[in-house]
Design a protein around this motif. Sequence first.
Motif, PDB file in Angstrom:
ATOM      1  N   ILE A 140      44.138  34.592  42.666  1.00 10.68           N
ATOM      2  CA  ILE A 140      45.079  33.619  42.133  1.00 10.68           C
ATOM      3  C   ILE A 140      46.229  34.366  41.461  1.00 10.68           C
ATOM      4  N   PRO A 141      47.476  34.035  41.777  1.00 12.16           N
ATOM      5  CA  PRO A 141      48.602  34.706  41.130  1.00 12.16           C
ATOM      6  C   PRO A 141      48.563  34.489  39.624  1.00 12.16           C
ATOM      7  N   GLU A 156      41.617  26.952  49.304  1.00 15.73           N
ATOM      8  CA  GLU A 156      40.185  27.288  49.259  1.00 15.73           C
ATOM      9  C   GLU A 156      39.920  28.740  49.627  1.00 15.73           C
ATOM     10  N   VAL A 157      40.663  29.257  50.628  1.00 13.71           N
ATOM     11  CA  VAL A 157      40.409  30.624  51.081  1.00 13.71           C
ATOM     12  C   VAL A 157      40.680  31.623  49.950  1.00 13.71           C
ATOM     13  N   THR A 158      41.836  31.446  49.302  1.00 14.38           N
ATOM     14  CA  THR A 158      42.188  32.351  48.207  1.00 14.38           C
ATOM     15  C   THR A 158      41.184  32.217  47.064  1.00 14.38           C
ATOM     16  N   LEU A 159      40.851  30.967  46.711  1.00 15.50           N
ATOM     17  CA  LEU A 159      39.937  30.730  45.601  1.00 15.50           C
ATOM     18  C   LEU A 159      38.560  31.315  45.924  1.00 15.50           C
ATOM     19  N   GLY A 160      38.092  31.087  47.154  1.00 14.45           N
ATOM     20  CA  GLY A 160      36.799  31.627  47.579  1.00 14.45           C
ATOM     21  C   GLY A 160      36.785  33.148  47.476  1.00 14.45           C
ATOM     22  N   SER A 209      38.707  34.980  45.628  1.00 17.40           N
ATOM     23  CA  SER A 209      38.832  35.453  44.251  1.00 17.40           C
ATOM     24  C   SER A 209      37.493  35.387  43.522  1.00 17.40           C
ATOM     25  N   ILE A 210      36.589  34.502  43.978  1.00 19.31           N
ATOM     26  CA  ILE A 210      35.240  34.446  43.380  1.00 19.31           C
ATOM     27  C   ILE A 210      34.377  35.585  43.931  1.00 19.31           C
ATOM     28  N   VAL A 235      36.005  40.537  39.179  1.00 24.45           N
ATOM     29  CA  VAL A 235      35.930  41.836  38.491  1.00 24.45           C
ATOM     30  C   VAL A 235      35.429  41.647  37.074  1.00 24.45           C
ATOM     31  N   ASN A 236      34.963  42.755  36.465  1.00 26.46           N
ATOM     32  CA  ASN A 236      34.493  42.689  35.095  1.00 26.46           C
ATOM     33  C   ASN A 236      35.602  42.241  34.162  1.00 26.46           C
ATOM     34  N   TYR A 237      35.260  41.336  33.270  1.00 19.02           N
ATOM     35  CA  TYR A 237      36.254  40.810  32.342  1.00 19.02           C
ATOM     36  C   TYR A 237      36.583  41.874  31.306  1.00 19.02           C
TER      37      TYR A 237
END
Lengths: 206, 206
Positions: free
Chosen positions: B179-180, B190-194, B196-197, B201-203
């Motif tokens: 996500i930008p 959905e593709v980008t969101l999927g 990105s999940i 990465v570690n917070y």
Amino acid sequence: MNLPSKLIEDAVTEISRLPGIGKKTALRLALHLLKQHEAHTEALALAITRMRQEVKYCKTCHTISDEEECSICKSHRRDGSIICVVEDIRDVLAIENTNQFNGKYHVLGGVISPIQGIGPEELHIESLINRIDVAKEGEPVKEIILALSATMEGDTTAFYLSKRLKDKGVDISTIARGIPVGGELEFTDEVTLGRSIMTRVNYSGQ
Amino acid sequence: MNLPSKLIEDAVTEISRLPGIGKKTALRLALHLLKQHEAHTEALALAITRMRQEVKYCKTCHTISDEEECSICKSHRRDGSIICVVEDIRDVLAIENTNQFNGKYHVLGGVISPIQGIGPEELHIESLINRIDVAKEGEPVKEIILALSATMEGDTTAFYLSKRLKDKGVDISTIARGIPVGGELEFTDEVTLGRSIMTRVNYSGQ
């Protein structure tokens, strides 16, 4: 933008001087030229240079023409008693495309715009008046159609012209302002709608 | 369009060959040049011709450069063990603007696109492999970052490169897709969101 090459930087600077083209688009165009064969760039450079150096304007109506007088001014099939006054050659092309006008043209070369420093003397107004005076001896001009943009500058120019032409014994008309063909009433702005009611015409069933 | 002058027609034809510029825009640009001083057109023609004829490319990374080797490749302050692979010089400029990358670059000159007839041999891929091999004796390359567009062509190129570089003993990474910054979850596709999940990465609290 920090370009790594002076050559690219110069090209981008020059391209971005064109209206509507910013630095980013200019860079895109420059990189496109670099990817194409060298002959493409040379043809482009030659075409614009030749155009700028060798272009001629019709001595009568000031439109762009390869000859001394343009084909419309020379034509005997066109009605010389009606002259349509336009801003530039693009308007001539647009009106010609409608196939609705069989008179001749007069290209002003711009509109009066104090902000851009364009006054009446920068436009081909004197030559229009001269044209009407000269025509009196042969085929007199009966009507001048002012086909200028519906902007502040266009309206100012139309007002100025109508005053200058008042005593010339010609009818002065302007193209109709109103709702575009296919336009819906509820989405038309109030000024246009108001004007279209004020300048209503007899219903001819067309 | 039926232009009244061959000179204008040639200029419009050449200008409209540029990407994203149609006949109407080309005519607008040509008329703009006619209104400007002749020197403007000459400067533009000269700048693009010189650029096309005299432009040089860095012998190492293939970016555009006025010298044989570009300032980034020459710099001792940049980390030569990380090479960021990009499509063209605009990507170099974009990444440089972030001030987040201190390695060096390799400009492919395009991406693999069967539709446009661009295969791997049209790109600077062999020279990248050669660069990694040569560097082994001096400052070895540790990581290759694939910074290619998230398009079909970009992904194909990344896949091809990762296969070619598999046995070279370098880490291969790709820039994060997600996500930008400033983007809202519910409006992300959905593709980008999927993705990105999946690639979370570690917070780090940043």
